[in-house]
Motif scaffolding. Structure first.
Motif, mmCIF file in Angstrom:
data_model
loop_
_atom_site.group_PDB
_atom_site.id
_atom_site.type_symbol
_atom_site.label_atom_id
_atom_site.label_comp_id
_atom_site.label_asym_id
_atom_site.label_seq_id
_atom_site.Cartn_x
_atom_site.Cartn_y
_atom_site.Cartn_z
ATOM 1 N N GLY A 122 11.000 -84.657 50.804
ATOM 2 C CA GLY A 122 9.753 -85.358 51.102
ATOM 3 C C GLY A 122 9.729 -86.738 50.493
ATOM 4 O O GLY A 122 9.324 -87.714 51.136
ATOM 5 N N VAL A 123 10.193 -86.846 49.245
ATOM 6 C CA VAL A 123 10.245 -88.138 48.574
ATOM 7 C C VAL A 123 11.221 -89.069 49.287
ATOM 8 O O VAL A 123 10.967 -90.255 49.469
ATOM 9 N N ARG A 124 12.339 -88.508 49.740
ATOM 10 C CA ARG A 124 13.349 -89.326 50.430
ATOM 11 C C ARG A 124 12.952 -89.646 51.873
ATOM 12 O O ARG A 124 13.601 -90.446 52.528
ATOM 13 N N LYS A 125 11.904 -88.962 52.363
ATOM 14 C CA LYS A 125 11.453 -89.126 53.752
ATOM 15 C C LYS A 125 12.598 -88.829 54.729
ATOM 16 O O LYS A 125 12.787 -89.520 55.722
ATOM 17 N N GLU A 126 13.332 -87.776 54.431
ATOM 18 C CA GLU A 126 14.522 -87.446 55.205
ATOM 19 C C GLU A 126 14.403 -86.046 55.814
ATOM 20 O O GLU A 126 14.406 -85.051 55.103
ATOM 21 N N HIS A 127 14.290 -85.994 57.115
ATOM 22 C CA HIS A 127 14.227 -84.733 57.878
ATOM 23 C C HIS A 127 13.144 -83.793 57.327
ATOM 24 O O HIS A 127 13.338 -82.580 57.267
ATOM 25 N N VAL A 128 12.025 -84.373 56.923
ATOM 26 C CA VAL A 128 10.953 -83.584 56.297
ATOM 27 C C VAL A 128 10.407 -82.531 57.266
ATOM 28 O O VAL A 128 10.198 -81.382 56.883
ATOM 29 N N GLY A 129 10.203 -82.926 58.511
ATOM 30 C CA GLY A 129 9.678 -81.977 59.498
ATOM 31 C C GLY A 129 10.573 -80.764 59.650
ATOM 32 O O GLY A 129 10.097 -79.621 59.707
ATOM 33 N N ALA A 130 11.889 -80.984 59.695
ATOM 34 C CA ALA A 130 12.837 -79.877 59.839
ATOM 35 C C ALA A 130 12.814 -78.979 58.608
ATOM 36 O O ALA A 130 12.821 -77.740 58.721
ATOM 37 N N VAL A 131 12.772 -79.587 57.430
ATOM 38 C CA VAL A 131 12.752 -78.815 56.178
ATOM 39 C C VAL A 131 11.496 -77.956 56.098
ATOM 40 O O VAL A 131 11.553 -76.751 55.832
ATOM 41 N N ALA B 197 20.762 -76.516 56.916
ATOM 42 C CA ALA B 197 21.599 -75.463 56.328
ATOM 43 C C ALA B 197 21.253 -75.247 54.858
ATOM 44 O O ALA B 197 21.151 -74.100 54.398
ATOM 45 N N THR B 198 21.051 -76.326 54.115
ATOM 46 C CA THR B 198 20.679 -76.213 52.698
ATOM 47 C C THR B 198 19.321 -75.537 52.546
ATOM 48 O O THR B 198 19.147 -74.654 51.699
ATOM 49 N N THR B 199 18.372 -75.936 53.395
ATOM 50 C CA THR B 199 17.028 -75.333 53.335
ATOM 51 C C THR B 199 17.101 -73.838 53.628
ATOM 52 O O THR B 199 16.482 -73.018 52.932
ATOM 53 N N ALA B 200 17.877 -73.464 54.650
ATOM 54 C CA ALA B 200 18.019 -72.042 55.008
ATOM 55 C C ALA B 200 18.680 -71.263 53.877
ATOM 56 O O ALA B 200 18.251 -70.144 53.551
ATOM 57 N N ALA B 201 19.708 -71.847 53.255
ATOM 58 C CA ALA B 201 20.384 -71.162 52.152
ATOM 59 C C ALA B 201 19.434 -70.967 50.976
ATOM 60 O O ALA B 201 19.376 -69.874 50.385
ATOM 61 N N LEU B 202 18.669 -72.004 50.629
ATOM 62 C CA LEU B 202 17.723 -71.887 49.515
ATOM 63 C C LEU B 202 16.599 -70.906 49.831
ATOM 64 O O LEU B 202 15.981 -70.350 48.931
ATOM 65 N N THR B 203 16.340 -70.694 51.108
ATOM 66 C CA THR B 203 15.301 -69.754 51.525
ATOM 67 C C THR B 203 15.818 -68.325 51.536
ATOM 68 O O THR B 203 15.194 -67.426 50.967
ATOM 69 N N PHE B 204 16.975 -68.097 52.170
ATOM 70 C CA PHE B 204 17.416 -66.723 52.434
ATOM 71 C C PHE B 204 18.433 -66.173 51.441
ATOM 72 O O PHE B 204 18.716 -64.977 51.476
ATOM 73 N N LEU B 205 19.001 -66.997 50.558
ATOM 74 C CA LEU B 205 19.951 -66.485 49.570
ATOM 75 C C LEU B 205 19.285 -66.153 48.244
ATOM 76 O O LEU B 205 19.963 -65.937 47.247
ATOM 77 N N ASN B 206 17.970 -66.134 48.234
ATOM 78 C CA ASN B 206 17.227 -65.824 47.018
ATOM 79 C C ASN B 206 16.629 -64.415 47.148
ATOM 80 O O ASN B 206 15.711 -64.207 47.934
ATOM 81 N N PRO B 207 17.170 -63.443 46.390
ATOM 82 C CA PRO B 207 16.634 -62.082 46.523
ATOM 83 C C PRO B 207 15.159 -61.972 46.155
ATOM 84 O O PRO B 207 14.450 -61.105 46.648
ATOM 85 N N HIS B 208 14.677 -62.896 45.297
ATOM 86 C CA HIS B 208 13.261 -62.844 44.921
ATOM 87 C C HIS B 208 12.353 -63.089 46.116
ATOM 88 O O HIS B 208 11.238 -62.581 46.178
ATOM 89 N N VAL B 209 12.846 -63.878 47.095
ATOM 90 C CA VAL B 209 12.016 -64.138 48.264
ATOM 91 C C VAL B 209 11.789 -62.844 49.043
ATOM 92 O O VAL B 209 10.722 -62.619 49.595
#
Length: 198
Positions: A30-39, A110-122
């Protein structure tokens, strides 16, 4: 009916607002204003999928097969440590927002998906906990509760991703990015250790 929806929204917010790897990444993009909508879209879709899946009864399946969470735990820890190394490397070579290499949309997704789905706490938070709480509302209100939890997720990720854009002017200095990247790296190491020891 409204009570179940508001309870679901507040419960969902209470679980996702805590600073974690996913929130740190959304804030950074968000700060970088980079692909925010996709993230933001990936985060919201991931939460919705997991919350609704838990409400539909997948939580019982996850509870029955703890081996799946064990695999996710180690994969998630490895990914967080890799992300930490990247953050520390960036902290050693800080740059301003204008100087930072843009990342491809596919890489960011890909990074957003990994941070979302590779976390067992989620899975424990959304599938098991929110799914169980939704089903305690009874057949008539469980989907209202789940809808409230999904709404909380939509509100949070939208506010985090798009609200961070307002900080871009303040965060132009490479020195500030050195501290941000170092802080994210430390957070990732802490979260990885927590995953392994949990």
């Amino acid at each position: 009916m409204w009570t179940a929806g508001i309870t679901g929204m507040l419960t969902g917010l209470a679980l996702i607002v805590a600073i974690g790897a996913q929130n740190a990444f959304v804030l950074r993009q968000g700060v970088r204003k980079e692909h925010v909508g996709a993230v933001v879209a990936v985060c919201m879709a991931g939460d919705a999928l997991l919350i609704l899946g838990g409400t539909a009864g997948i939580g019982a399946l996850v509870t029955r097969f703890p081996e799946a969470l064990e695999v996710l735990r180690w994969a998630g820890a490895a990914y967080l440590l890799w992300f930490a190394v990247r953050s520390f490397t960036a902290a050693l070579r800080p740059s301003s927002l204008a100087e930072q290499e843009p990342r491809s949309k596919n890489s960011v997704i890909a990074t957003t998906a990994a941070l979302t789905f590779l976390n067992p706490h989620v899975y424990l938070d959304t599938v098991v906990l929110l799914g169980s709480l939704a089903n305690q509302q009874g057949a008539g209100l469980r989907w209202v509760f789940a809808g409230g939890a999904v709404t909380g997720s939509v509100l949070w990720f939208s506010a985090l991703g798009y609200g961070a854009r307002g900080l871009a002017g303040v965060l132009r200095s490479p020195r500030t990015w050195r501290w941000i990247d170092a802080g994210i790296g430390i957070l990732m190491v802490f979260l990885a250790i927590r995953l392994v020891l949990h």
